[in-house]
Design a protein around this motif. Structure first.
Motif, PDB file in Angstrom:
ATOM      1  N   ASP A 220      49.388  36.900  51.879  1.00 28.27           N
ATOM      2  CA  ASP A 220      48.536  36.069  52.723  1.00 28.27           C
ATOM      3  C   ASP A 220      49.095  34.653  52.754  1.00 28.27           C
ATOM      4  OD1 ASP A 220      46.091  35.381  54.221  1.00 28.27           O
ATOM      5  OD2 ASP A 220      45.624  34.212  52.425  1.00 28.27           O
ATOM      6  N   GLU A 221      49.573  34.243  53.910  1.00 24.86           N
ATOM      7  CA  GLU A 221      50.211  32.930  54.046  1.00 24.86           C
ATOM      8  C   GLU A 221      49.222  31.785  53.886  1.00 24.86           C
ATOM      9  OE1 GLU A 221      53.393  30.627  56.916  1.00 24.86           O
ATOM     10  OE2 GLU A 221      52.351  32.374  57.710  1.00 24.86           O
ATOM     11  N   THR A 222      48.015  31.928  54.396  1.00 21.74           N
ATOM     12  CA  THR A 222      47.036  30.845  54.357  1.00 21.74           C
ATOM     13  C   THR A 222      46.687  30.441  52.930  1.00 21.74           C
ATOM     14  OG1 THR A 222      46.100  31.616  56.446  1.00 21.74           O
ATOM     15  CG2 THR A 222      44.737  30.127  55.113  1.00 21.74           C
ATOM     16  N   ASN A 223      46.387  31.430  52.092  1.00 18.45           N
ATOM     17  CA  ASN A 223      45.937  31.154  50.726  1.00 18.45           C
ATOM     18  C   ASN A 223      46.999  31.380  49.660  1.00 18.45           C
ATOM     19  OD1 ASN A 223      42.976  30.656  51.259  1.00 18.45           O
ATOM     20  ND2 ASN A 223      43.264  32.632  52.246  1.00 18.45           N
ATOM     21  N   LYS A 224      48.180  31.892  50.064  1.00 21.15           N
ATOM     22  CA  LYS A 224      49.289  32.180  49.134  1.00 21.15           C
ATOM     23  C   LYS A 224      48.845  33.101  47.997  1.00 21.15           C
ATOM     24  CE  LYS A 224      52.290  29.326  51.128  1.00 21.15           C
ATOM     25  NZ  LYS A 224      51.724  29.093  52.445  1.00 21.15           N
ATOM     26  N   ILE A 225      48.110  34.148  48.398  1.00 22.52           N
ATOM     27  CA  ILE A 225      47.651  35.139  47.427  1.00 22.52           C
ATOM     28  C   ILE A 225      47.936  36.543  47.957  1.00 22.52           C
ATOM     29  CG2 ILE A 225      45.840  33.702  46.395  1.00 22.52           C
ATOM     30  CD1 ILE A 225      43.799  35.269  48.128  1.00 22.52           C
ATOM     31  N   VAL A 226      47.780  37.512  47.065  1.00 21.41           N
ATOM     32  CA  VAL A 226      47.852  38.921  47.439  1.00 21.41           C
ATOM     33  C   VAL A 226      46.418  39.374  47.669  1.00 21.41           C
ATOM     34  CG1 VAL A 226      48.469  41.226  46.625  1.00 21.41           C
ATOM     35  CG2 VAL A 226      49.942  39.277  46.082  1.00 21.41           C
ATOM     36  N   LEU A 227      46.178  39.983  48.831  1.00 20.87           N
ATOM     37  CA  LEU A 227      44.834  40.440  49.148  1.00 20.87           C
ATOM     38  C   LEU A 227      44.887  41.770  49.863  1.00 20.87           C
ATOM     39  CD1 LEU A 227      44.539  39.865  52.423  1.00 20.87           C
ATOM     40  CD2 LEU A 227      44.073  37.552  51.646  1.00 20.87           C
ATOM     41  N   ASN A 228      43.734  42.355  50.070  1.00 21.75           N
ATOM     42  CA  ASN A 228      43.636  43.624  50.773  1.00 21.75           C
ATOM     43  C   ASN A 228      43.270  43.352  52.226  1.00 21.75           C
ATOM     44  OD1 ASN A 228      43.570  46.620  49.990  1.00 21.75           O
ATOM     45  ND2 ASN A 228      41.937  46.386  51.483  1.00 21.75           N
ATOM     46  N   TRP A 229      44.039  43.979  53.139  1.00 21.23           N
ATOM     47  CA  TRP A 229      43.762  43.802  54.563  1.00 21.23           C
ATOM     48  C   TRP A 229      44.464  44.903  55.338  1.00 21.23           C
ATOM     49  CZ3 TRP A 229      40.233  40.555  56.318  1.00 21.23           C
ATOM     50  CH2 TRP A 229      40.141  40.317  57.696  1.00 21.23           C
ATOM     51  N   ALA A 230      43.906  45.254  56.469  1.00 23.34           N
ATOM     52  CA  ALA A 230      44.549  46.249  57.326  1.00 23.34           C
ATOM     53  C   ALA A 230      45.874  45.695  57.854  1.00 23.34           C
ATOM     54  CB  ALA A 230      43.622  46.606  58.484  1.00 23.34           C
ATOM     55  N   TYR A 231      46.801  46.589  58.127  1.00 22.59           N
ATOM     56  CA  TYR A 231      48.119  46.183  58.608  1.00 22.59           C
ATOM     57  C   TYR A 231      47.980  45.309  59.851  1.00 22.59           C
ATOM     58  CZ  TYR A 231      52.836  46.246  60.340  1.00 22.59           C
ATOM     59  OH  TYR A 231      54.063  45.839  60.782  1.00 22.59           O
ATOM     60  N   ASN A 232      48.670  44.149  59.836  1.00 24.86           N
ATOM     61  CA  ASN A 232      48.611  43.264  60.999  1.00 24.86           C
ATOM     62  C   ASN A 232      49.974  42.642  61.313  1.00 24.86           C
ATOM     63  OD1 ASN A 232      48.677  41.500  58.842  1.00 24.86           O
ATOM     64  ND2 ASN A 232      47.053  40.171  59.585  1.00 24.86           N
ATOM     65  N   GLY A 233      51.045  43.333  60.984  1.00 26.67           N
ATOM     66  CA  GLY A 233      52.380  42.885  61.382  1.00 26.67           C
ATOM     67  C   GLY A 233      53.095  42.092  60.309  1.00 26.67           C
ATOM     68  N   GLY A 234      54.334  41.755  60.586  1.00 27.94           N
ATOM     69  CA  GLY A 234      55.131  40.922  59.694  1.00 27.94           C
ATOM     70  C   GLY A 234      55.596  41.621  58.435  1.00 27.94           C
ATOM     71  N   ASN A 235      55.394  42.934  58.379  1.00 25.82           N
ATOM     72  CA  ASN A 235      55.799  43.689  57.190  1.00 25.82           C
ATOM     73  C   ASN A 235      55.141  43.143  55.922  1.00 25.82           C
ATOM     74  OD1 ASN A 235      57.265  46.003  57.460  1.00 25.82           O
ATOM     75  ND2 ASN A 235      59.139  45.158  56.637  1.00 25.82           N
ATOM     76  N   GLN A 236      53.972  42.550  56.070  1.00 25.78           N
ATOM     77  CA  GLN A 236      53.302  41.896  54.948  1.00 25.78           C
ATOM     78  C   GLN A 236      52.763  42.872  53.910  1.00 25.78           C
ATOM     79  OE1 GLN A 236      51.104  39.174  57.849  1.00 25.78           O
ATOM     80  NE2 GLN A 236      51.082  38.014  55.947  1.00 25.78           N
ATOM     81  N   GLN A 237      52.724  44.168  54.227  1.00 21.54           N
ATOM     82  CA  GLN A 237      52.283  45.163  53.249  1.00 21.54           C
ATOM     83  C   GLN A 237      53.469  45.853  52.584  1.00 21.54           C
ATOM     84  OE1 GLN A 237      49.688  47.902  55.291  1.00 21.54           O
ATOM     85  NE2 GLN A 237      47.894  46.650  54.947  1.00 21.54           N
ATOM     86  N   ALA A 238      54.676  45.384  52.837  1.00 25.85           N
ATOM     87  CA  ALA A 238      55.870  46.020  52.272  1.00 25.85           C
ATOM     88  C   ALA A 238      56.233  45.362  50.940  1.00 25.85           C
ATOM     89  CB  ALA A 238      57.037  45.895  53.249  1.00 25.85           C
ATOM     90  N   TRP A 239      56.495  46.198  49.936  1.00 26.28           N
ATOM     91  CA  TRP A 239      56.818  45.707  48.593  1.00 26.28           C
ATOM     92  C   TRP A 239      58.054  46.431  48.059  1.00 26.28           C
ATOM     93  CZ3 TRP A 239      54.099  41.555  47.309  1.00 26.28           C
ATOM     94  CH2 TRP A 239      52.857  41.364  47.922  1.00 26.28           C
ATOM     95  N   LYS A 240      58.886  45.681  47.337  1.00 26.39           N
ATOM     96  CA  LYS A 240      60.058  46.233  46.661  1.00 26.39           C
ATOM     97  C   LYS A 240      59.834  46.109  45.163  1.00 26.39           C
ATOM     98  CE  LYS A 240      62.549  43.117  48.761  1.00 26.39           C
ATOM     99  NZ  LYS A 240      63.646  42.265  49.202  1.00 26.39           N
TER     100      LYS A 240
END
Length: 194
Positions: free
Chosen positions: A165-185
């Motif tokens: 989450d760019e706004t709060n700089k935290i990891v949170l739960n949310w439905a997929y909304n682009g930017g590959n933000q749910q992708a983890w290595k």
């Protein structure tokens, strides 16, 4: 090749159950072979969990604890990766602890505190998972390109997972909304770091 074989084996006008079963078995075997080449986690191995997002704030940023207090959220973004080796920071190192009796479910534990990423509390920053002494149950889903989604085991919707989450700089739960933000290595950390 497996898809072409399966399509060629099944008649489009008169498919039969035995032929469909053979084609499905071949596809399942091909998928199993494919997944055998994907870098999957090893239970209880320590890792840096790194964002696979291509958005600037999250690119190659690790999940880390900005605070070591129980009840705090997990941070993402702003980690000084040019100054600190994440593989030597215990607050950016995690492991996947199998949940007993729940195949494919893990608790995510911090090396720095011994605490776990908490249970599902809802979507959005106000409900982000909190660090806890209680194990939250998570599962992993391959997302392609060597990256995985981290999903709360209680949820049925595979589009709803942990994201940056760019706004709060935290990891949170949310439905997929682009930017590959749910992708983890997952980058394994040498055991000498423990």
């Amino acid at each position: 090749a497996a898809v072409k074989e399966a399509k060629a084996a099944v008649s489009s006008t008169q498919p039969t159950v035995p032929v469909l079963k053979v084609a499905t078995d071949k596809m399942n075997a091909a998928f199993t072979t494919f997944m055998g080449h994907v870098g999957q986690i090893v239970a209880n191995q320590w890792y840096n969990i790194v964002s696979g997002s291509y958005l600037d704030f999250a690119t190659n940023q690790p999940m880390f604890l900005g605070s070591t207090s129980t009840g705090n959220k997990v941070s993402i973004g702003g980690y000084p990766i040019d100054e600190i080796n994440i593989a030597s920071d215990p607050y950016a190192i995690w492991r996947f602890v199998p949940i007993e009796g729940k195949d494919g479910q893990y608790a995510i534990q911090s090396l720095g505190t011994g605490q776990y990423l908490g249970e599902y509390r809802g979507d959005g920053s106000d409900n982000a998972p909190l660090m806890s002494h209680k194990k939250g149950a998570y599962k992993l889903m391959y997302a392609g390109n060597g990256k995985f989604k981290i999903l709360q085991a209680i949820l049925k919707n595979e589009e709803d997972g942990l994201k940056t989450d760019e706004t709060n700089k935290i990891v949170l739960n949310w439905a997929y909304n682009g930017g590959n933000q749910q992708a983890w290595k997952f980058q394994a950390v040498e055991s000498s770091q423990e």
